[in-house]
Structures are given as C-alpha cells and as structure tokens.
Design an enzyme around this catalytic site. Structure first.
Site, short mmCIF file in Angstrom:
data_model
loop_
_atom_site.label_atom_id
_atom_site.label_comp_id
_atom_site.label_asym_id
_atom_site.label_seq_id
_atom_site.Cartn_x
_atom_site.Cartn_y
_atom_site.Cartn_z
N THR A 25 0.84 -1.20 0.00
CA THR A 25 0.00 0.00 0.00
C THR A 25 0.87 1.24 0.00
O THR A 25 1.97 1.20 0.57
CB THR A 25 -0.84 0.02 1.31
OG1 THR A 25 -1.63 -1.15 1.37
CG2 THR A 25 -1.73 1.25 1.42
N ARG A 50 -13.08 -8.84 -1.26
CA ARG A 50 -12.40 -8.56 0.00
C ARG A 50 -11.90 -7.10 0.05
O ARG A 50 -11.32 -6.61 -0.90
CB ARG A 50 -11.20 -9.51 0.18
CG ARG A 50 -10.37 -9.28 1.43
CD ARG A 50 -9.15 -8.43 1.16
NE ARG A 50 -8.33 -8.23 2.36
CZ ARG A 50 -7.38 -7.31 2.45
NH1 ARG A 50 -7.11 -6.53 1.44
NH2 ARG A 50 -6.69 -7.19 3.56
N GLY A 64 -0.07 -2.85 5.54
CA GLY A 64 0.02 -4.21 6.07
C GLY A 64 -1.34 -4.88 6.13
O GLY A 64 -2.28 -4.47 5.46
N GLY A 119 -4.66 -5.67 6.46
CA GLY A 119 -5.77 -4.76 6.71
C GLY A 119 -6.75 -5.23 7.76
O GLY A 119 -7.28 -4.43 8.54
N1 GLY Z 1 -3.37 -2.67 3.82
C1 GLY Z 1 -3.93 -3.07 2.63
C2 GLY Z 1 -4.89 -4.15 2.71
O1 GLY Z 1 -4.94 -4.89 3.67
O2 GLY Z 1 -5.63 -4.31 1.78
#
Ligand code: GLY
Length: 340
Positions: free
Chosen positions: A198, A226, A250, A252
């Site tokens: 990200t 998702r 990280g 999510g």
């Molecule tokens: N941090 C991005 C995700 O988990 O999609």
C-alpha cells in the site's frame, strides 16, 4: 530544526544533545512535511513536495503524490498490481483533508487513479464511500477513462503461476523473509509476490494544515470482494487538523480491528509523539491478536503531528517509510519494530 541549524546552535554554545543521539523525528518545525509508506514513497514524496514547496495545499500534495505510485505499474498499487483470485485487479483508496472532509472508493475496477475518484466522492457527493460498479459508474460519469482491464505482463505471469495451485493463502508484507527481489521489477519477489502492499501518505503544508491519502490493490489473490483497511477512514487513514495525521500499511484485517490510524491520532491527542503513538497502536494489535500470530504478518503505521514531528513503527523488521521536508531532504527511514 535541521542538521545545519543544530550545528549553528552548537557553535553558539547553546546546549544541545550530541548529534549522534539526536532524533530528527522528534524535532518540531518540519513544515511543510510529507511522509509516505515504503520505498515507493520517495518518488511519490517528490511529486507531493512540488506542490508543498510552492505553498500548495496538503490535500493536493497527497493526491498528486500517490498518483505517481498508482501509475507506476511496478507496485502493488494501481492497475499493474496482482489480481484477486478470480483474475481481476480491484483497487481501494481514500483521502481526507483538514476539515475532516473525506472520500473513499473500494472494489473499483479499470480506473487508473482511484485516489482521484475518492477525492471526487468527497467533493462532489454527499457521501463518503462508493464501492464496486457504483464507484466505477461515478468515475466514468466524472470523466475518468475506463481502462482495458487487462493484467500487466508481470501480474499475468504471477497469476498464471498462482493458478497452478490456487492455494488460498493471501500474503501481505513478506519482506521479512529475506528473499531477494526479482531483478526485472522492483519490489516483486521471484515468486511474483510483492514485498509490500500500500502507499499511505500524510502531509503538513506551509499553512499548517494536514491531509492524507491511502491507495492499494489489497492482497494479491484475495477473495473477490475482500476489502482491507486502506479505503476505510479511521483504519487506513485518519486526519485531525488539530492534532495530526496517520496512515497504515500491512494486514488490513488487523488494522481494521483496532481502528488503527484513528487510534494513532488519539494517542497523539493524549500527548504521545508520532513514533510512540504508532508504537502503542502496534502494541495494541499484538495484545489483541497475540504475539505468535503476529509473526505471520506485517503492519506499519506512520504519523505526523501539527508541530511537524514525524514517526513510524511496525510489527517486524523490514518496513520503511519516506520522509521529505526540503528540496534535498527526501530519504528513507527504517521503521522500528517490536517483534524480534
Ligand atoms: N493494507 C492493505 C490491505 O490490507 O488491503
């Protein structure tokens, strides 16, 4: 205060701690300032800095900054990223300004700049979030071109490889494994996975206002539909113009469970500096999930406060973030980590 000022102070006999023990992150007065997650943040910061150095608004800086990453094709952000397990790239993004205005898109397909669509949601609708086909319909109505939907060459290769086993084990942030990077595409591991996920960016402009942005393709080969933390205000990003701003990267699901970025800002409201505020949020994740399970994942937070201090913290070794506050000051900082 930067290094030059520090030396000047010392020369004047003003008491100061030694340069060696000096923590730049805790020094107030870095303004304008922009920081962003991972090494892709260097190029993104450069674009954001162009806006900030000319007195521009933090909101414009954080949008322009992450657009560089979204367009790069060499990252896990934007249309060049790995697809979900059904073979579609789906993108999530959010943005927040100094007035607590915010906008978000999630599960968005075939649009190159989800961050800009998120901004339009913020500025042109009475809503905060648009998702899926509705978000795409809105983007098209706003004049964003509908891209082909074809996977990038690297992503196609990786997906075909993944299909051989089709093992449902979405991985995020595996840089700690120490596997060398693939040579052809930066940040992509030889098995085709990205080493991180990200870009989150937060900025303080010359007027003293804060804004932030966050954009991702989420986990590679994720279940269709998702969503992670990145498009969720309070989880992947939070800005409070009185206090500070924070963003996350990280796994999510675990960031959502603790409203991570909001927690970091609240920690700063309660007197912590940005680094300690991030550390306390990472510790909360460990206490909720348990240290053993945390070894399988990575999570990092970065934060800035209204005074121009910055900091970051992560679960385990490997996370870094990019910091920029001058034409010649755009550098990577290794995140401190709590698991050994
Ligand atoms: N941090 C991005 C995700 O988990 O999609």
């Amino acid at each position: 205060m930067h290094r030059r000022q520090f030396i000047q102070w010392s020369a004047l006999g003003i008491p100061a701690i030694s340069w060696k023990g000096f923590n730049k992150q805790q020094v107030a007065g870095n303004k304008p300032l922009v920081i962003s997650t991972w090494d892709a943040g260097i190029a993104a910061n450069s674009a954001a800095w162009k806006v900030l150095r000319s007195g521009g608004r933090a909101l414009d800086a954080v949008e322009k900054g992450v657009m560089v990453t979204e367009a790069s094709q060499n990252c896990c952000v934007g249309l060049g990223a790995n697809p979900d397990r059904d073979g579609y790239v789906t993108l999530d993004a959010c943005i927040m300004d100094e007035h607590a205005n915010c906008g978000s898109v999630a599960f968005l397909e075939r649009i190159k700049h989800p961050i800009s669509v998120a901004r339009r949601v913020m500025e042109k609708t009475p809503h905060v979030m648009l998702v899926g086909s509705g978000a795409q319909q809105f983007a098209i109505a706003e004049g964003f071109p509908l891209e082909s939907g074809k996977l990038s060459e690297e992503a196609e290769k990786t997906y075909r490889n993944w299909l051989k086993k089709s093992e449902y084990k979405p991985v995020i942030n595996i840089e700690r494994s120490g596997i060398p990077m693939a040579s052809t595409v930066p940040n992509r591991l030889p098995n085709g996975e990205w080493n991180h996920d990200t870009i989150g960016m937060i900025a303080l402009d010359a007027q003293g206002n804060l804004s932030g942005s966050c954009t991702t393709s989420g986990m590679g080969f994720k279940m269709r539909g998702r969503l992670g933390d990145s498009p969720i205000i309070g989880a992947g990003l939070f800005v409070d113009n009185e206090i500070g701003a924070a963003t996350a990267t990280g796994q999510g699901e675990d960031i959502i469970r603790i409203c991570g970025s909001h927690l970091v800002v609240e920690n700063m409201r309660n007197g912590m500096n940005p680094e300690n505020a991030c550390k306390a949020a990472v510790e909360r994740i460990v206490s909720v999930k348990g240290a053993a399970k945390c070894k399988e994942i990575q999570i990092g937070f970065i934060a800035i406060n209204k005074q121009g201090q910055y900091g970051g913290y992560c679960l385990q070794k490997g996370f870094n973030f990019a910091v920029c506050y001058a034409d010649d000051q755009n550098f990577l900082v290794d995140g401190k980590f709590i698991l050994s």
